[in-house]
Design a protein around this motif. Sequence first.
Motif, mmCIF file in Angstrom:
data_model
loop_
_atom_site.group_PDB
_atom_site.id
_atom_site.type_symbol
_atom_site.label_atom_id
_atom_site.label_comp_id
_atom_site.label_asym_id
_atom_site.label_seq_id
_atom_site.Cartn_x
_atom_site.Cartn_y
_atom_site.Cartn_z
ATOM 1 N N GLY A 169 22.959 56.244 32.622
ATOM 2 C CA GLY A 169 23.123 57.689 32.773
ATOM 3 C C GLY A 169 23.862 58.318 31.603
ATOM 4 O O GLY A 169 24.396 59.416 31.726
ATOM 5 N N LEU A 170 23.867 57.623 30.474
ATOM 6 C CA LEU A 170 24.570 58.092 29.281
ATOM 7 C C LEU A 170 23.579 58.517 28.208
ATOM 8 O O LEU A 170 22.455 58.013 28.159
ATOM 9 N N PRO A 171 23.998 59.417 27.314
ATOM 10 C CA PRO A 171 23.146 59.730 26.165
ATOM 11 C C PRO A 171 22.851 58.433 25.401
ATOM 12 O O PRO A 171 23.713 57.555 25.308
ATOM 13 N N PRO A 172 21.636 58.281 24.870
ATOM 14 C CA PRO A 172 21.254 57.017 24.212
ATOM 15 C C PRO A 172 22.247 56.523 23.167
ATOM 16 O O PRO A 172 22.527 55.327 23.096
ATOM 17 N N ALA A 173 22.814 57.395 22.377
ATOM 18 C CA ALA A 173 23.748 56.970 21.328
ATOM 19 C C ALA A 173 25.043 56.410 21.922
ATOM 20 O O ALA A 173 25.779 55.693 21.254
ATOM 21 N N TRP A 174 25.332 56.756 23.165
ATOM 22 C CA TRP A 174 26.578 56.309 23.779
ATOM 23 C C TRP A 174 26.497 54.916 24.375
ATOM 24 O O TRP A 174 27.517 54.279 24.623
ATOM 25 N N SER A 175 25.315 54.447 24.659
ATOM 26 C CA SER A 175 25.177 53.125 25.283
ATOM 27 C C SER A 175 25.874 52.053 24.459
ATOM 28 O O SER A 175 26.430 51.107 25.006
ATOM 29 N N ALA A 176 25.856 52.207 23.143
ATOM 30 C CA ALA A 176 26.537 51.235 22.280
ATOM 31 C C ALA A 176 28.043 51.468 22.252
ATOM 32 O O ALA A 176 28.816 50.530 22.084
ATOM 33 N N LYS A 177 28.485 52.720 22.423
ATOM 34 C CA LYS A 177 29.917 53.033 22.376
ATOM 35 C C LYS A 177 30.664 52.583 23.629
ATOM 36 O O LYS A 177 31.810 52.173 23.554
ATOM 37 N N VAL A 178 30.016 52.716 24.767
ATOM 38 C CA VAL A 178 30.668 52.385 26.038
ATOM 39 C C VAL A 178 30.456 50.901 26.319
ATOM 40 O O VAL A 178 29.336 50.442 26.475
ATOM 41 N N LYS A 179 31.543 50.180 26.381
ATOM 42 C CA LYS A 179 31.481 48.738 26.634
ATOM 43 C C LYS A 179 31.437 48.548 28.153
ATOM 44 O O LYS A 179 32.447 48.273 28.798
ATOM 45 N N VAL A 180 30.230 48.690 28.714
ATOM 46 C CA VAL A 180 30.041 48.747 30.161
ATOM 47 C C VAL A 180 30.651 47.544 30.873
ATOM 48 O O VAL A 180 31.313 47.700 31.892
ATOM 49 N N LYS A 181 30.451 46.365 30.343
ATOM 50 C CA LYS A 181 30.955 45.156 31.013
ATOM 51 C C LYS A 181 32.474 45.058 30.972
ATOM 52 O O LYS A 181 33.072 44.338 31.752
ATOM 53 N N GLU A 182 33.120 45.788 30.053
ATOM 54 C CA GLU A 182 34.562 45.699 29.889
ATOM 55 C C GLU A 182 35.320 46.891 30.461
ATOM 56 O O GLU A 182 36.547 46.835 30.573
ATOM 57 N N VAL A 183 34.611 47.972 30.792
ATOM 58 C CA VAL A 183 35.263 49.171 31.324
ATOM 59 C C VAL A 183 36.017 48.797 32.601
ATOM 60 O O VAL A 183 35.479 48.095 33.460
ATOM 61 N N PRO A 184 37.271 49.222 32.738
ATOM 62 C CA PRO A 184 38.027 48.914 33.960
ATOM 63 C C PRO A 184 37.241 49.346 35.214
ATOM 64 O O PRO A 184 36.664 50.435 35.244
ATOM 65 N N THR A 185 37.198 48.491 36.205
ATOM 66 C CA THR A 185 36.410 48.776 37.412
ATOM 67 C C THR A 185 36.882 50.041 38.111
ATOM 68 O O THR A 185 36.077 50.728 38.731
ATOM 69 N N THR A 186 38.160 50.373 38.008
ATOM 70 C CA THR A 186 38.659 51.592 38.650
ATOM 71 C C THR A 186 38.098 52.848 38.000
ATOM 72 O O THR A 186 38.108 53.908 38.617
ATOM 73 N N TRP A 187 37.588 52.747 36.791
ATOM 74 C CA TRP A 187 37.010 53.894 36.102
ATOM 75 C C TRP A 187 35.581 54.169 36.543
ATOM 76 O O TRP A 187 34.977 55.135 36.134
ATOM 77 N N ARG A 188 35.019 53.316 37.382
ATOM 78 C CA ARG A 188 33.649 53.516 37.865
ATOM 79 C C ARG A 188 33.620 54.521 39.017
ATOM 80 O O ARG A 188 32.565 54.926 39.472
ATOM 81 N N THR A 189 34.799 54.899 39.500
ATOM 82 C CA THR A 189 34.944 55.941 40.521
ATOM 83 C C THR A 189 35.869 57.011 39.945
ATOM 84 O O THR A 189 36.190 56.986 38.771
ATOM 85 N N THR A 190 36.328 57.906 40.763
ATOM 86 C CA THR A 190 37.179 58.998 40.297
ATOM 87 C C THR A 190 38.515 58.492 39.772
ATOM 88 O O THR A 190 39.164 57.669 40.400
ATOM 89 N N ILE A 191 38.918 59.015 38.618
ATOM 90 C CA ILE A 191 40.246 58.739 38.074
ATOM 91 C C ILE A 191 41.119 59.924 38.469
ATOM 92 O O ILE A 191 40.832 61.066 38.114
ATOM 93 N N ALA A 192 42.160 59.659 39.199
ATOM 94 C CA ALA A 192 43.015 60.729 39.721
ATOM 95 C C ALA A 192 43.951 61.272 38.649
ATOM 96 O O ALA A 192 44.462 60.513 37.820
ATOM 97 N N PRO A 193 44.185 62.575 38.662
ATOM 98 C CA PRO A 193 45.195 63.136 37.758
ATOM 99 C C PRO A 193 46.545 62.471 38.007
ATOM 100 O O PRO A 193 46.879 62.120 39.138
ATOM 101 N N GLY A 194 47.289 62.264 36.932
ATOM 102 C CA GLY A 194 48.595 61.618 37.046
ATOM 103 C C GLY A 194 48.562 60.151 36.668
ATOM 104 O O GLY A 194 49.593 59.563 36.347
ATOM 105 N N VAL A 195 47.387 59.538 36.688
ATOM 106 C CA VAL A 195 47.261 58.135 36.298
ATOM 107 C C VAL A 195 47.584 58.016 34.817
ATOM 108 O O VAL A 195 47.216 58.879 34.019
ATOM 109 N N VAL A 196 48.274 56.955 34.454
ATOM 110 C CA VAL A 196 48.568 56.692 33.045
ATOM 111 C C VAL A 196 47.585 55.634 32.565
ATOM 112 O O VAL A 196 47.453 54.571 33.181
ATOM 113 N N ILE A 197 46.894 55.930 31.466
ATOM 114 C CA ILE A 197 45.954 54.973 30.885
ATOM 115 C C ILE A 197 46.781 53.899 30.182
ATOM 116 O O ILE A 197 47.511 54.198 29.234
#
Length: 156
Positions: free
Chosen positions: A70-98
């Motif tokens: 569901g990403l623009p084609p150029a982004w598929s290479a930028k987003v490391k899908v297998k490494e993205v934190p699993t909590t980022w696959r749902t809503t990230i709440a305001p106040g969370v520290v990255i």
Amino acid sequence: MKNLTITLAALAMGTILSLQAQTTTEKTTEVSKNPDGSVTKTETKTTTFNPEARTKVVKYFDPYKTQQYGLPPAWSAKVKVKEVPTTWRTTIAPGVVIAEKERSYLVEAPADLVKVLPPATTGVRYYVAGSNVVAVDSEYHVVDSVQIPSIKLTVD
């Protein structure tokens, strides 16, 4: 000439008001008691994405819902899908520290997306974090976020 001046002034005022309306600030005060007495703590919560901005962000990604993840084609290479934190696959709440180890997975929001977003306040930057567009301050606190339903970061 007078009507033209009044019209231009009204347009300028409308533009100023619409920019101010895009970012709202809500103040909350919390009082807590300590053994040595009471302390009043005031916190300020800034909301960056008003309903109109949220709709624009979701619409921005809508044309890509049939693309991989569901990403623009150029982004598929930028987003490391297998490494993205699993909590980022749902809503990230305001106040969370990255966390520092997760910051490399933030993808800078492209200029054409930033154009549809409200102007960022000082020190706030826009990123794509998993399936969210987030506003992050200089200390990596999530100020606000919008989950994008069309982004599907599934790992096979």
